[in-house]
Design an enzyme around this catalytic site. Structure first.
Site, PDB file in Angstrom:
ATOM      1  CG  PHE A  72      -2.375  -0.052   0.942  1.00 61.10           C
ATOM      2  CD1 PHE A  72      -2.935  -1.095   0.236  1.00 61.10           C
ATOM      3  CD2 PHE A  72      -3.223   0.972   1.379  1.00 61.10           C
ATOM      4  CE1 PHE A  72      -4.294  -1.138  -0.044  1.00 61.10           C
ATOM      5  CE2 PHE A  72      -4.579   0.955   1.110  1.00 61.10           C
ATOM      6  CZ  PHE A  72      -5.121  -0.101   0.400  1.00 61.10           C
ATOM      7  CD  GLN A 128      -5.871  10.205   2.692  1.00 64.52           C
ATOM      8  OE1 GLN A 128      -6.612   9.261   2.924  1.00 64.52           O
ATOM      9  NE2 GLN A 128      -4.606  10.228   3.052  1.00 64.52           N
ATOM     10  CG  HIS A 133      -8.325   7.652  -2.480  1.00 63.51           C
ATOM     11  ND1 HIS A 133      -7.879   7.136  -3.676  1.00 63.51           N
ATOM     12  CD2 HIS A 133      -8.143   6.684  -1.554  1.00 63.51           C
ATOM     13  CE1 HIS A 133      -7.443   5.906  -3.473  1.00 63.51           C
ATOM     14  NE2 HIS A 133      -7.591   5.603  -2.188  1.00 63.51           N
ATOM     15  CG  LEU A 190     -11.835   4.369  -2.841  1.00 62.52           C
ATOM     16  CD1 LEU A 190     -11.076   5.663  -2.717  1.00 62.52           C
ATOM     17  CD2 LEU A 190     -11.687   3.557  -1.578  1.00 62.52           C
ATOM     18  CD  GLU A 228      -2.864   3.919  -1.086  1.00 61.44           C
ATOM     19  OE1 GLU A 228      -3.351   5.065  -1.059  1.00 61.44           O
ATOM     20  OE2 GLU A 228      -2.129   3.475  -0.200  1.00 61.44           O
ATOM     21  NE  ARG A 235      -4.863   6.467   0.384  1.00 61.57           N
ATOM     22  CZ  ARG A 235      -5.781   5.822   1.069  1.00 61.57           C
ATOM     23  NH1 ARG A 235      -6.563   6.473   1.922  1.00 61.57           N
ATOM     24  NH2 ARG A 235      -5.945   4.538   0.920  1.00 61.57           N
ATOM     25  CG  HIS A 283     -10.705   8.661   0.871  1.00 57.30           C
ATOM     26  ND1 HIS A 283     -11.700   7.773   0.543  1.00 57.30           N
ATOM     27  CD2 HIS A 283      -9.768   7.931   1.531  1.00 57.30           C
ATOM     28  CE1 HIS A 283     -11.386   6.556   0.983  1.00 57.30           C
ATOM     29  NE2 HIS A 283     -10.228   6.631   1.591  1.00 57.30           N
ATOM     30  NE  ARG A 320      -7.378   7.305   6.373  1.00 61.56           N
ATOM     31  CZ  ARG A 320      -7.668   6.284   5.541  1.00 61.56           C
ATOM     32  NH1 ARG A 320      -7.069   5.115   5.683  1.00 61.56           N
ATOM     33  NH2 ARG A 320      -8.569   6.442   4.595  1.00 61.56           N
TER      34      ARG A 320
END
Ligand SMILES: Cc1cc2nc3c(=O)[nH]c(=O)nc-3n(C[C@H](O)[C@H](O)[C@H](O)COP(=O)(O)OP(=O)(O)OC[C@H]3O[C@@H](n4cnc5c(N)ncnc54)[C@H](O)[C@@H]3O)c2cc1C
Length: 583
Positions: free
Chosen positions: A120, A241, A243, A253, A256, A286, A353, A397
């Site tokens: 990730f 955030q 995304h 979404l 990721e 991100r 996000h 995050r």
């Protein structure tokens, strides 16, 4: 209509991963706990989490351990995360995964039977050599499995659920203790005061302040609004955030996990541009990937007739990976974009996000107020999950750290409440309860005014336009003035015609708009306050990170006052991670 009262040992508002993990910790200790949720528990937004949950189980990288997870999280947070809380979360992570597994969470497995882990973003210890595979997953439906597991365990431990109840306001007694919450039953309009010595807010995120969001329609920041209206300072509210891969035109979404499995971002010229922006290429943090995509679009290299999005290319992934590891993504691409990801790239664009900021808490979830003499615990109130800011995510995050945050701090808060030695009686009077219904009663009586849908759509447009990936003073200032006008309109004239009692969704939406407005205002104050660029907060007028003045949390209040709160850089057993440049 009369108001009934129900008394519990503890009340949890919200039945997502955080709320249900907290209530389970209480249930296991034999406490009488009520969980109030505006939707059926397993419809909470946690159900939509796709990619996974981080823990250094070392199933694939033998020498991975929680200290590297700690390092990556601090660095990913752009050094705004509180390091003692990050240490606690990363140390607890492996145990939390095993606990979930023992409760029946059906993790994906490899041929040896080990829990499957994927790569990730921002997990970069081996960058240049190899990716770290630290994200445990249930295919691309991890949140779904997590939420159902927790729900089953709660049922087994006698948690009392109040599903399709809408929490209105927190109730505070004359001694300054929080003593519960007022709520209405969505199915018949009846009113109840849920009383308890401890109330845990677990109401999730607020992504619906923006026009385009990966968040469900229910993510309206109700708990943040409730706290704000009691003048509890909200922390790091500028940290939203974006995304990198929301499906263009829908906001849905695209996990990721797609890039973790080998997918890459591409511009209209067919260039895989991320390697030009970061050493970690498509698996950079991100905030970095989102900014890079926006820069590609601004430079005229965006895709489509309007050149306003980029492409996510999964065509190099083998059939097996797509079928077994990303089945949900394939379905979303086909249904919502008419694209077969095995043959064509997906149109994607950075989309709001996740809220890194929120209600400031200790690592036990106790809500705190920052005073010149230090932090003070606010009696009777806890917060966990996305509505809280403990703060483990700081200014950015890491993907798959939120589900971990929910279970680690949900459990910590539940345990803490269960262990309290409460000898004080529960004290409140009718006036305290009435105050909790005042705004609602006033709105129900109003016979004309401005429709809540008009206010909501203006609010979402302002946030999308003036508080996006890149920000600057003049736009944010004009956005703030427009928000203040909307707040005035809402308070004095928000109106809905339908006053019926049974499943009145119009009424619920009108109440949610009040919370959206408070979250938007706190975001605007905090964004103007922080005069630097850090993590997700990128200011064109202050493009550099300013560690001398701004390696601190921002705290903003409903009365517009602002405070800086120090970042905790004193972990328990490891050395603090010191400031460095991020790549
Ligand atoms: C599409 C998507 C995919 C994601 N994927 C991942 C991932 O793979 N890994 C990861 O770590 N994170 C992921 N995230 C982030 C993560 O899922 C969320 O941050 C997290 O699930 C929030 O959990 P929560 O328990 O705080 O709140 P939620 O799950 O949002 O639950 C909030 C609860 O509060 C209740 N509630 C709210 N207001 C009221 C009210 N007024 N009255 C009564 N009840 C109320 C709701 O009914 C609900 O039960 C993803 C997020 C999204 C949107």
């Amino acid at each position: 209509m009369t108001v009934s009262t129900q008394v519990f040992d503890a009340i949890v508002i919200g039945a997502g991963g955080a709320g249900m993990r907290a209530s389970l910790a209480l249930g296991v200790e034999g406490k009488r706990v009520a969980v109030i949720s505006k939707v059926f528990p397993t419809r909470s937004h946690t159900v939509a989490a796709q990619g996974g949950i981080n823990a250094a189980l070392s199933n694939y990288d033998a020498d991975d351990n929680w200290k590297y997870h700690f390092y990556d999280t601090v660095k990913g947070s752009d050094f705004l995360g509180d390091q003692h809380a990050i240490e606690y979360m990363c140390r607890e992570a492996p145990r939390s995964i095993i606990e979930l597994e023992h409760w029946g969470m059906p993790f994906s497995r490899d041929e040896k039977g080990k829990i499957y882990q994927r790569a990730f973003g921002g997990q970069s210890r081996f960058y240049g050599k190899e990716k770290v595979r630290r994200t445990c997953a249930v295919a691309d439906r991890t949140g779904h499995a997590l939420l159902h597991t927790l729900y089953q365990q709660n049922v087994a431990h006698n948690t009392q659920f109040y599903s399709e109840w809408f929490a209105l306001e927190l109730v505070k007694n004359k001694q300054g203790h929080f003593v519960g919450v007022t709520a209405i039953n969505i199915s018949d309009g009846s009113k109840c005061f849920f009383a308890a010595k401890q109330t845990i807010l677990a109401t999730g995120g607020a992504g619906r302040i923006y026009e385009q969001s990966t968040n469900a329609y229910i993510c309206t920041g109700d708990g943040l609004g409730m706290a704000w209206r009691h003048n509890i300072g909200l922390q790091d509210m500028e940290m939203w955030q974006f995304h990198p891969t929301g499906l263009y035109g829908t906001g849905i979404l695209i996990s990721e996990g797609t890039r973790g499995e080998g997918g890459r971002l591409r511009n209209a010229q067919g260039d895989y541009y991320m390697s030009g922006y970061s050493k970690n290429a498509d698996l950079a943090c991100r905030d970095i990937v989102a900014r890079s995509s926006v820069q590609e679009i601004l430079a005229g290299r965006g895709c489509g007739p309007d050149k306003d999005h980029v492409h996510l290319d999964l065509t190099d992934l083998d059939e097996d990976t797509i079928r077994n590891k990303l089945p949900g993504i394939t379905e979303i691409a086909q249904v919502y974009a008419g694209v077969d990801p095995r043959k064509e790239p997906l149109p994607v664009v950075p989309t709001v996000h996740y809220l890194m900021g929120g209600i400031p808490t200790t690592e036990y979830g106790q809500v705190i107020e920052h005073t010149p003499g230090g932090d003070k615990v606010i009696p009777g109130l806890y917060a966990v999950g996305e509505c809280a800011c403990v703060s483990v995510h700081g200014a950015n995050r890491l993907g798959a750290n939120s589900l971990l945050d929910l279970v680690v701090f949900g459990r910590a808060a539940g345990h803490h409440v269960a262990q309290l030695d409460e000898t004080q009686p529960l004290v409140y009077d009718q006036d305290d309860i009435d105050q909790g219904f005042a705004t609602y009663t006033q709105m129900m009586k109003r016979t004309s005014g401005i429709a809540h849908s008009v206010i909501r759509s203006k609010l979402q447009k302002i946030m999308q336009r003036d508080f996006g990936v890149y920000r600057n003073h003049s736009e944010m200032q004009s956005g703030l003035q427009a928000l203040k006008q909307l707040k005035h309109d809402y308070d004095h004239s928000c109106y809905f015609a339908d006053k019926s009692k049974v499943f009145n969704t119009n009424k619920i939406e009108a109440l949610e708009v009040g919370n959206l407005l408070d979250v938007a205002l706190s975001t605007a104050y905090a964004s103007l306050y922080r005069t630097e660029s850090r993590g997700a907060h990128s200011r064109m007028d202050y493009p550099e990170r300013d560690d001398t003045n701004w390696c601190v949390h921002s705290v903003v209040y409903a009365d517009e006052s602002t405070v800086k709160r120090p970042v905790n850089v004193a972990p328990n057993e490891v050395k603090p991670v010191i400031l460095e440049v991020r790549d």
